[in-house]
Write a protein that holds these residues in place. Structure first.
Motif, PDB file in Angstrom:
ATOM      1  N   GLU A 187     -40.796  -0.963 -17.155  1.00 35.44           N
ATOM      2  CA  GLU A 187     -41.503  -1.223 -15.903  1.00 35.44           C
ATOM      3  C   GLU A 187     -43.013  -1.077 -16.079  1.00 35.44           C
ATOM      4  O   GLU A 187     -43.791  -1.950 -15.652  1.00 35.44           O
ATOM      5  CB  GLU A 187     -41.013  -0.256 -14.828  1.00 35.44           C
ATOM      6  CG  GLU A 187     -39.545  -0.429 -14.453  1.00 35.44           C
ATOM      7  CD  GLU A 187     -39.109   0.589 -13.420  1.00 35.44           C
ATOM      8  OE1 GLU A 187     -39.996   1.228 -12.819  1.00 35.44           O
ATOM      9  OE2 GLU A 187     -37.896   0.752 -13.210  1.00 35.44           O
ATOM     10  N   PHE A 188     -43.439   0.012 -16.690  1.00 32.29           N
ATOM     11  CA  PHE A 188     -44.871   0.253 -16.879  1.00 32.29           C
ATOM     12  C   PHE A 188     -45.490  -0.813 -17.790  1.00 32.29           C
ATOM     13  O   PHE A 188     -46.627  -1.262 -17.572  1.00 32.29           O
ATOM     14  CB  PHE A 188     -45.107   1.638 -17.471  1.00 32.29           C
ATOM     15  CG  PHE A 188     -44.759   2.768 -16.535  1.00 32.29           C
ATOM     16  CD1 PHE A 188     -44.937   2.653 -15.175  1.00 32.29           C
ATOM     17  CD2 PHE A 188     -44.239   3.962 -17.018  1.00 32.29           C
ATOM     18  CE1 PHE A 188     -44.622   3.677 -14.308  1.00 32.29           C
ATOM     19  CE2 PHE A 188     -43.920   5.001 -16.171  1.00 32.29           C
ATOM     20  CZ  PHE A 188     -44.111   4.855 -14.808  1.00 32.29           C
ATOM     21  N   SER A 189     -44.765  -1.228 -18.815  1.00 29.01           N
ATOM     22  CA  SER A 189     -45.292  -2.234 -19.743  1.00 29.01           C
ATOM     23  C   SER A 189     -45.546  -3.549 -19.028  1.00 29.01           C
ATOM     24  O   SER A 189     -46.569  -4.211 -19.256  1.00 29.01           O
ATOM     25  CB  SER A 189     -44.329  -2.437 -20.912  1.00 29.01           C
ATOM     26  OG  SER A 189     -44.206  -1.258 -21.688  1.00 29.01           O
ATOM     27  N   ASP A 190     -44.624  -3.963 -18.174  1.00 29.19           N
ATOM     28  CA  ASP A 190     -44.820  -5.203 -17.417  1.00 29.19           C
ATOM     29  C   ASP A 190     -46.040  -5.099 -16.497  1.00 29.19           C
ATOM     30  O   ASP A 190     -46.808  -6.066 -16.366  1.00 29.19           O
ATOM     31  CB  ASP A 190     -43.572  -5.509 -16.597  1.00 29.19           C
ATOM     32  CG  ASP A 190     -42.389  -5.908 -17.467  1.00 29.19           C
ATOM     33  OD1 ASP A 190     -42.619  -6.287 -18.628  1.00 29.19           O
ATOM     34  OD2 ASP A 190     -41.244  -5.811 -16.990  1.00 29.19           O
ATOM     35  N   MET A 191     -46.247  -3.958 -15.878  1.00 26.43           N
ATOM     36  CA  MET A 191     -47.370  -3.794 -14.965  1.00 26.43           C
ATOM     37  C   MET A 191     -48.703  -3.798 -15.701  1.00 26.43           C
ATOM     38  O   MET A 191     -49.723  -4.254 -15.161  1.00 26.43           O
ATOM     39  CB  MET A 191     -47.208  -2.489 -14.186  1.00 26.43           C
ATOM     40  CG  MET A 191     -45.999  -2.460 -13.256  1.00 26.43           C
ATOM     41  SD  MET A 191     -45.815  -0.871 -12.408  1.00 26.43           S
ATOM     42  CE  MET A 191     -47.309  -0.854 -11.410  1.00 26.43           C
ATOM     43  N   LEU A 192     -48.720  -3.300 -16.935  1.00 28.26           N
ATOM     44  CA  LEU A 192     -49.977  -3.178 -17.683  1.00 28.26           C
ATOM     45  C   LEU A 192     -50.381  -4.456 -18.400  1.00 28.26           C
ATOM     46  O   LEU A 192     -51.477  -4.518 -18.981  1.00 28.26           O
ATOM     47  CB  LEU A 192     -49.857  -2.047 -18.709  1.00 28.26           C
ATOM     48  CG  LEU A 192     -49.780  -0.631 -18.130  1.00 28.26           C
ATOM     49  CD1 LEU A 192     -49.383   0.365 -19.212  1.00 28.26           C
ATOM     50  CD2 LEU A 192     -51.115  -0.228 -17.512  1.00 28.26           C
ATOM     51  N   GLN A 193     -49.571  -5.477 -18.377  1.00 32.33           N
ATOM     52  CA  GLN A 193     -49.893  -6.717 -19.088  1.00 32.33           C
ATOM     53  C   GLN A 193     -51.214  -7.347 -18.654  1.00 32.33           C
ATOM     54  O   GLN A 193     -51.955  -7.854 -19.504  1.00 32.33           O
ATOM     55  CB  GLN A 193     -48.745  -7.724 -18.921  1.00 32.33           C
ATOM     56  CG  GLN A 193     -47.526  -7.408 -19.767  1.00 32.33           C
ATOM     57  CD  GLN A 193     -46.448  -8.479 -19.642  1.00 32.33           C
ATOM     58  OE1 GLN A 193     -46.616  -9.474 -18.922  1.00 32.33           O
ATOM     59  NE2 GLN A 193     -45.341  -8.285 -20.341  1.00 32.33           N
ATOM     60  N   PRO A 194     -51.569  -7.350 -17.371  1.00 27.09           N
ATOM     61  CA  PRO A 194     -52.870  -7.944 -16.994  1.00 27.09           C
ATOM     62  C   PRO A 194     -54.061  -7.269 -17.664  1.00 27.09           C
ATOM     63  O   PRO A 194     -55.129  -7.901 -17.780  1.00 27.09           O
ATOM     64  CB  PRO A 194     -52.914  -7.748 -15.469  1.00 27.09           C
ATOM     65  CG  PRO A 194     -51.478  -7.675 -15.053  1.00 27.09           C
ATOM     66  CD  PRO A 194     -50.791  -6.969 -16.175  1.00 27.09           C
TER      67      PRO A 194
END
Length: 287
Positions: A187-194
């Motif tokens: 979850e955190f990895s997807d959010m940090l992509q930007p």
């Protein structure tokens, strides 16, 4: 009249039991005077003896060296398990012949090898065993908070013991929380992509406080879940404003503390920048 007087005596004599009558009847009803029952018991004893003898012969037959195991066929291509490890486990666990080998014991021995998650063992007539292996697929390193022991985490969120030098994220947390950290890492990895960064470390304290380590050296302190300011909302707010803030301050940040409901605090990587004097603003004076 004489004939009538003799009749009652005749009747009483007929009703009197004969001496020794009950004793003889009891003997006649005993076991040895019932041939059908004796034959049945004899047949049962003979059948039991035949079954016991037959079973003993079967045990003796299958224990003879007539069906030796000569081959272990590995049906899956091992990735991490070496041929030396397989050979060692086979020599240790495979005992007996084709019929007497303990398949459960062989299975458990192979599952004790590093990187083996599950093993399946079957007989292959006439002299071989088939082995299927399911190996762990490591996705993260794991450190138990209480003991500091190093482990690995597989794709199912299970902790296992093995050695690896792969480039994987580091998880730290209480015992039994590896699956939770694996799910939150996604979850955190997807959010940090930007932000164009990668999550290389994730820690969970005993009080359920979260901390994220990014590949650019920054640590994000999320803290615990809050009713008024949910953890994910605080992280989304930081991700939305961070590019603009970082461009304005132009300072390498060591820690971003997101435990505040209405903002966040930043700690520079170089603390000396906080000690640099700030040029005073020009004052307007009178001529």
């Amino acid at each position: 009249m004489a004939e009538a007087a003799t009749r009652p005596a005749s009747i009483r004599s007929a009703r009197r039991p004969a001496a020794g009558g009950p004793a003889r009847a009891g003997v006649e009803r005993g076991l040895w005077h019932r041939p059908a029952l004796l034959n049945l018991i004899s047949d049962l004893l003979t059948l039991g003896a035949a079954v016991a003898l037959g079973w003993a012969l079967v045990i003796w037959f299958v224990s003879r060296p007539l069906f030796p195991l000569r081959e272990l066929v590995v049906l899956t291509d091992p990735g991490q398990v070496t041929a030396e490890q397989l050979d060692y486990a086979a020599r240790l666990a495979v005992q007996g012949n084709f019929f007497t080998v303990d398949l459960d014991g062989v299975k458990q021995t192979f599952e004790k090898l590093p990187w083996v998650r599950k093993a399946e063992v079957r007989r292959r007539w006439p002299d071989a065993l088939e082995l299927r292996l399911e190996e762990h697929e490591a996705v993260a390193y794991w450190t138990v908070s209480e003991s500091g022991e190093a482990r690995l985490v597989n794709r199912q969120g299970e902790v296992f013991v093995a050695a690896s030098n792969a480039d994987m994220p580091q998880f730290d947390g209480p015992q039994g929380s590896a699956g939770w950290l694996l799910a939150r890492h996604a979850e955190f990895s997807d959010m940090l992509q930007p932000l164009g960064v990668r999550l290389v470390g994730l820690a969970l304290s005993a009080r359920e406080a979260w901390q994220l380590q990014l590949d650019n050296g920054m640590t994000i302190v999320l803290g615990r879940e809050q009713d008024k300011s949910p953890l994910m909302d605080r992280l989304r707010r930081f991700i939305a404003v961070w590019p603009r803030v970082h461009e304005q301050i132009d300072i390498d940040i060591k820690t971003a503390d997101l435990r505040y409901a209405s903002g966040f605090a930043l700690t520079p990587a170089d603390a000396s920048v906080l000690q640099q004097p700030v040029a005073p603003a020009a004052r307007k004076g009178r001529k």
